[in-house]
Design an enzyme around this catalytic site. Structure first.
Site, short mmCIF file in Angstrom:
data_model
loop_
_atom_site.label_atom_id
_atom_site.label_comp_id
_atom_site.label_asym_id
_atom_site.label_seq_id
_atom_site.Cartn_x
_atom_site.Cartn_y
_atom_site.Cartn_z
N GLU A 293 0.76 -1.22 -0.15
CA GLU A 293 0.13 0.05 0.24
C GLU A 293 0.63 1.07 -0.14
O GLU A 293 0.94 2.30 0.85
CB GLU A 293 -1.03 -0.19 0.91
CG GLU A 293 -2.26 -1.11 1.34
CD GLU A 293 -3.23 -0.66 2.27
OE1 GLU A 293 -2.75 -0.02 2.81
OE2 GLU A 293 -3.79 -1.87 1.87
N GLU A 385 -6.47 -6.98 -1.08
CA GLU A 385 -6.52 -6.88 0.64
C GLU A 385 -8.18 -6.11 0.02
O GLU A 385 -8.09 -5.09 -0.38
CB GLU A 385 -5.87 -6.62 0.82
CG GLU A 385 -5.80 -6.15 2.37
CD GLU A 385 -4.86 -5.08 3.17
OE1 GLU A 385 -3.53 -5.51 3.01
OE2 GLU A 385 -5.03 -4.22 4.14
#
Length: 467
Positions: A293, A385
């Site tokens: 991320e 995710e």
């Protein structure tokens, strides 16, 4: 995890204005529409098509697109970005919540997989809220694929059926060059919840949950890889082996979170991926996620990182799919006020890659779903995710938003891994606290609300295409 917040060139089908009619779904009559329709792939008995519909009249809130085939032998078997039904030779696509409004000049992208017999003639007409769209021409793929296998083998694992994966167009495809969707679970940080990933839990994930993949979340900081590179590399390899033994794909996640600039860890990334790619190069079940991320950093910096790390993987493992994290916690930039266009206009210079998208259902709703729907027509996406709760990993379980997301991902054939297959004391966890001290990972007594929903979705039949 967040803790801070076709492929054939299509012929455009210009469709003119038509007569006013009574509309079932709109407050104002559409005065015309434009449709771009193309068959993007075709095989014995089936085809895939894209449809872009543009409203040329007044704003409408609620719409229905009619697609009329020459006869009923052409059937829509699966569609996306709309609710698809069919009666006789006419298929109907009705808006979903996030694309129900079409302003003047507004458009939305749809698509479907269809079946046919004998021949595959193109639609004879389109209507938008009952208003005919005229002057239609279409394009059709001339490429067909054949195989002697017509149905997925019974009783075989995802890896046995699909083999080495590859990216084809905007899809993840199997060894038969057919688009597939993988559905599975992500570990929590293996530095904290390693006891949750044992023989019993992984067998339950493969056999009871029917999971297609295991995402292995190896944090780089936060007591992770940087504290013991050899130890964490070894543990990742062990989990790859255990996934392989159970017929699941293994998604190796280089879990960059803090700091958010992946270039901070570029030397560690090169060392780690050189090692795991060399060690696992002969395996068919490995997918590499090179930056979890990225946040607080430009897309240009993320792209630069990817273009340095991907060649390291390719040197050892030239065939595996690589997934690139995107800006703003892998939201395609949306969480930092940007959009998917920054990736579309400046893609990573590499082949056989996909782009990560992450969402947390209670925090990320219609505008995020709209971004995914737009991006999915241009970019190969993998939801590596997602959570059913807030972006913090906690908060109330949002069933309705989660179901909306899962329905969309199913329609678009976008693969996903849920955060998280663990007994963490947070509402995103699939297992109740203390579960990993025992041997039961599947019964209703050990599942949280989130876990029960995900297990029910993941355990439905995959029906991987083999022809």
């Amino acid at each position: 995890m967040k803790r801070s917040t076709a492929v054939l060139a299509a012929c455009a089908v210009a469709l003119g204005a038509a007569a006013t009619t009574t509309l079932p779904n709109a407050a104002a009559a559409a005065q015309g529409c434009k449709v771009d329709y193309a068959v993007t792939s075709q095989w014995n008995g089936g085809f895939q098509a894209t449809v872009k519909v543009t409203n040329l009249g007044d704003t409408i809130s609620g719409w229905t697109l009619g697609v009329t085939f020459p006869n009923s032998s052409q059937r829509v078997t699966q569609g996306w970005n709309a609710t698809w039904t069919q009666s006789g030779s006419t298929a109907t696509a009705t808006n979903v919540d996030w694309n129900r409004t079409l302003g003047t000049g507004g458009s939305t992208d749809l698509g479907f997989v269809g079946s046919w017999s004998g021949s595959n003639p193109t639609p004879t007409s389109f209507t938008l809220n009952g208003v005919a769209c005229t002057g239609t021409t279409t394009s059709t793929s001339t490429t067909t694929t054949t195989t002697t296998t017509t149905t997925p083998p019974v009783g075989r694992t995802p890896v046995e059926i699909n083999g080495q994966l590859r990216v084809c167009g905007v899809n993840l495809c199997n060894q038969y060059n057919r688009p597939i969707q993988l559905r599975g679970m992500s570990t929590h940080g293996i530095q904290w919840f390693d006891k949750c990933y044992n023989s019993n839990s992984l067998t339950a994930l493969a056999d009871d949950w029917k999971s297609d993949l295991l995402r292995i979340a190896m944090y780089v900081q936060e007591q992770g890889y940087e504290t013991n590179p050899s130890g964490f590399t070894s543990r990742v390899n062990s989990l790859v082996d255990q996934a392989e033994a159970r017929g699941m794909y293994a998604l190796i996640d280089f879990h960059i979170l803090t700091p958010g600039d992946p270039n901070y860890n570029i030397d560690r990334a090169k060392t780690f991926f050189a090692s795991v790619a060399q060690r696992n190069s002969a395996k068919k079940n490995v997918i590499y996620e090179i930056a979890n991320e990225p946040n607080g950093v430009s897309w240009a910096s993320i792209k630069s990182y990817a273009e340095q790390v991907i060649p390291v993987i390719r040197a050892a493992d030239p065939d595996a799919v690589v997934i690139v994290g995107t800006r703003a916690w892998s939201s395609l930039g949306v969480s930092e006020g940007s959009s998917e266009t920054e990736v579309i206009n400046n893609p990573v210079n590499a082949t056989n890659i996909m782009y990560a998208f992450h969402f947390y259902a209670a925090s990320h709703k219609d505008n995020y779903r709209a971004a995914v729907s737009r991006a999915a027509t241009r970019l190969p996406l993998f939801v590596t995710e997602f959570g059913t709760v807030l972006a913090t990993g906690g908060g109330t379980f949002d069933r309705s938003s989660t179901i909306a997301w899962l329905d969309l991902l199913d329609q678009l054939k976008i693969s996903y891994a849920n955060w998280t297959y663990s007994d963490a004391n947070e509402s995103s966890a699939a297992l109740r606290p203390g579960t990993c001290n025992g041997g039961d990972y599947s019964s209703s007594g050990v599942l949280t609300e989130s876990g029960a929903l995900l297990k029910s979705r993941i355990s439905t039949a995959d029906n991987f295409p083999t022809s």
